[in-house]
Design an enzyme around this catalytic site. Sequence first.
Site, mmCIF file in Angstrom:
data_model
loop_
_atom_site.group_PDB
_atom_site.id
_atom_site.type_symbol
_atom_site.label_atom_id
_atom_site.label_comp_id
_atom_site.label_asym_id
_atom_site.label_seq_id
_atom_site.Cartn_x
_atom_site.Cartn_y
_atom_site.Cartn_z
ATOM 1 N N GLU A 113 -5.976 47.372 20.377
ATOM 2 C CA GLU A 113 -6.933 46.259 20.417
ATOM 3 C C GLU A 113 -8.278 46.791 20.888
ATOM 4 O O GLU A 113 -8.339 47.748 21.677
ATOM 5 C CB GLU A 113 -6.426 45.160 21.377
ATOM 6 C CG GLU A 113 -7.411 43.999 21.510
ATOM 7 C CD GLU A 113 -6.830 42.765 22.211
ATOM 8 O OE1 GLU A 113 -5.665 42.810 22.646
ATOM 9 O OE2 GLU A 113 -7.568 41.768 22.312
ATOM 10 N N ASN A 131 -6.413 39.046 21.625
ATOM 11 C CA ASN A 131 -7.415 38.005 21.865
ATOM 12 C C ASN A 131 -8.736 38.344 21.171
ATOM 13 O O ASN A 131 -9.474 37.463 20.745
ATOM 14 C CB ASN A 131 -7.631 37.835 23.373
ATOM 15 C CG ASN A 131 -6.374 37.340 24.085
ATOM 16 O OD1 ASN A 131 -5.465 36.795 23.462
ATOM 17 N ND2 ASN A 131 -6.313 37.526 25.394
ATOM 18 N N ASN A 138 -3.916 35.307 16.048
ATOM 19 C CA ASN A 138 -3.259 35.752 17.279
ATOM 20 C C ASN A 138 -3.225 34.640 18.311
ATOM 21 O O ASN A 138 -4.258 34.009 18.582
ATOM 22 C CB ASN A 138 -4.031 36.943 17.871
ATOM 23 C CG ASN A 138 -3.461 37.404 19.205
ATOM 24 O OD1 ASN A 138 -2.385 37.994 19.246
ATOM 25 N ND2 ASN A 138 -4.164 37.128 20.302
ATOM 26 N N GLU A 139 -2.066 34.372 18.872
ATOM 27 C CA GLU A 139 -1.884 33.485 20.045
ATOM 28 C C GLU A 139 -2.759 32.229 19.994
ATOM 29 O O GLU A 139 -3.403 31.871 20.983
ATOM 30 C CB GLU A 139 -2.120 34.257 21.341
ATOM 31 C CG GLU A 139 -1.065 35.311 21.587
ATOM 32 C CD GLU A 139 -1.069 35.900 22.998
ATOM 33 O OE1 GLU A 139 -2.008 35.655 23.773
ATOM 34 O OE2 GLU A 139 -0.098 36.613 23.327
ATOM 35 N N TYR A 189 5.721 39.582 28.042
ATOM 36 C CA TYR A 189 5.346 40.620 29.019
ATOM 37 C C TYR A 189 6.139 40.365 30.294
ATOM 38 O O TYR A 189 6.367 39.220 30.667
ATOM 39 C CB TYR A 189 3.851 40.543 29.324
ATOM 40 C CG TYR A 189 2.971 40.944 28.160
ATOM 41 C CD1 TYR A 189 2.777 42.275 27.835
ATOM 42 C CD2 TYR A 189 2.330 39.973 27.382
ATOM 43 C CE1 TYR A 189 1.958 42.648 26.774
ATOM 44 C CE2 TYR A 189 1.513 40.334 26.316
ATOM 45 C CZ TYR A 189 1.331 41.677 26.020
ATOM 46 O OH TYR A 189 0.530 42.042 24.971
ATOM 47 N N GLU A 199 3.971 41.765 20.370
ATOM 48 C CA GLU A 199 3.434 42.149 21.680
ATOM 49 C C GLU A 199 4.591 42.093 22.660
ATOM 50 O O GLU A 199 5.142 41.009 22.896
ATOM 51 C CB GLU A 199 2.314 41.214 22.146
ATOM 52 C CG GLU A 199 1.008 41.409 21.388
ATOM 53 C CD GLU A 199 -0.161 40.657 22.014
ATOM 54 O OE1 GLU A 199 -0.190 40.500 23.257
ATOM 55 O OE2 GLU A 199 -1.035 40.230 21.240
ATOM 56 N N GLN A 224 0.088 47.990 24.910
ATOM 57 C CA GLN A 224 -0.623 48.515 23.783
ATOM 58 C C GLN A 224 -0.395 50.019 23.720
ATOM 59 O O GLN A 224 0.523 50.481 24.385
ATOM 60 C CB GLN A 224 -2.095 48.140 23.908
ATOM 61 C CG GLN A 224 -2.280 46.599 23.919
ATOM 62 C CD GLN A 224 -3.727 46.130 23.799
ATOM 63 O OE1 GLN A 224 -4.657 46.891 23.661
ATOM 64 N NE2 GLN A 224 -3.925 44.810 23.879
HETATM 65 O O1 AHR Z 1 -2.168 42.722 25.064
HETATM 66 C C1 AHR Z 1 -3.069 42.040 25.873
HETATM 67 C C2 AHR Z 1 -3.305 40.593 25.433
HETATM 68 O O2 AHR Z 1 -2.129 39.876 25.640
HETATM 69 C C3 AHR Z 1 -3.598 40.369 23.972
HETATM 70 O O3 AHR Z 1 -4.949 40.523 23.665
HETATM 71 C C4 AHR Z 1 -3.178 38.957 23.769
HETATM 72 O O4 AHR Z 1 -2.771 38.697 22.453
HETATM 73 C C5 AHR Z 1 -2.087 38.737 24.802
HETATM 74 O O5 AHR Z 1 -2.308 37.605 25.541
#
Ligand code: AHR
Length: 495
Positions: free
Chosen positions: A26, A71, A169-170, A241, A289, A347
């Site tokens: 990213e 993001n 994305n999101e 995450y 992700e 990432q």
């Molecule tokens: O990977 C970090 C961020 O986590 C990304 O930009 C977003 O898609 C997610 O919230």
Amino acid sequence: QHATVTLDPAFTVAPVRRRTFGSFVEHLGRCVYTGIYEPGHPTADTDGLRQDVLALVRELGVSMVRYPGGNFVSGYRWEDGVGPSRVRRPDLAWHTIETNEFGTDEFLRWCGRAGVEPMMAVNLGTRGVAEAVDLLEYTNHPGGTHFSDLRASHGNPKPYDVKLWCLGNELDGPWQVGFKTAREYGRLAAQTARAMRMLDPGLTFVAVGSSGSGMPEFGAWEAEVLAETYEEVDLISAHAYYEEVDGDLGSFLASNLDMEHVIRAVTATADHVGARLKSRKKIGVSFDEWNVWYLSRFQNAPPPAAWEIAPRQLEDVYHVADAVVVGSLLISLLRHSDRVEAAAQAQLVNVIGPIFTEPGGRAWRQTIFHPFAQASALARGTVLHTAVGSPVYATPKYGDAPLVDAVATLSDSGEVALFVVNRSIDDPVRLTIGTRAFDRALTIGDATVLADDDVYATNTADAPDRVAPRPHPGVTPGSLDVVLPPVSWSVIQLS
Ligand code: AHR
């Protein structure tokens, strides 16, 4: 403590998919700038691509890379990052200045050098159908049109033929520039996919799923988005995450129980929508992700005061327990290879990444590099149903969790690779591998373990190999027994 793993070559899940071993670049912090790209670095080639990082990316065994966000993509104008004059803009997502020195052509050239498949994301936050089709025309159209000729005029006459596209994305998240309701997003995603397929029919599309299982609309969002997009898309995204919170190492080590829940819930929701629509089509999951991320540290830190270019952001330094959790997440992704058709660790470099660099300096492997590299190198052929019999331990977050978790693959030439975690904080566990169903006697060959007396040990610029897989001390020659040390990731090959 004693655990068992029982394998049968007839009980298979799905082929091992190379797209399971994807990663993510990213425009965020130092992932691009001083990460994969740093003109002037002693190892940079004439395109400014760091060769030391490229060598580590190849060693990591990354198959596919998602780009340019995240993001970031929800405010991105791809035209700013192509051609001779680049436009500087504020990036609203991360409160930085984006120079656009690195853009689509640089990324796709980098993919070629790294030997990875690109997974491109289009901006459906602040933009829509037209700009997504323009980008596709730029990357994939052979020539004779405005954007394909523009690409050629930038020195790239050959189309890049990008196959895999994320439709935003999101967009369920209020932090996302241009976030939407499920219905708004679903309609836009369906229209975008339909238009992009009119230009190039051979594409695979990922619709945006929930940003996490804790989102208020988790499940409902997927159902509504898929109701709008079911026949237009192939995959739905999942993001997750994990971090250790308040010293609760036991729950943290059991994080893949949440990932299992996400995969089951998202596939069940997709199948429910398919049933309602009387469709035989199956939607797969793109877990694009996933990682350990000390998100609460990031959320508790003061927001960046100034608009800087490529500041240090999200630079988590990983320890042994983080690597064991990453190993267990890989076990879950492999175990669900029948429905998880793509995945991307978030990432790749510096930003919550397995590779760390210093500007102008060296690049090294974080602890989490190792389980990924080993699984990518050794998971071959077919994923086997891996019956694990394990004692459990109590976790505050997930209730009882098995101490041992594992998955095995069987290569076309008959080699078994077994990936195992022991989540016990204090005790070794003896593991017996049952292979009676094979038509030949299997014996343990190479075996490694990643563990340390200090579960918080890390790799640093001065000690880059402090944590790495070592020859397994727990293997009894001639037996199918292995002693797994506490908080460990083991890779055991049998043939
Ligand atoms: O990977 C970090 C961020 O986590 C990304 O930009 C977003 O898609 C997610 O919230």
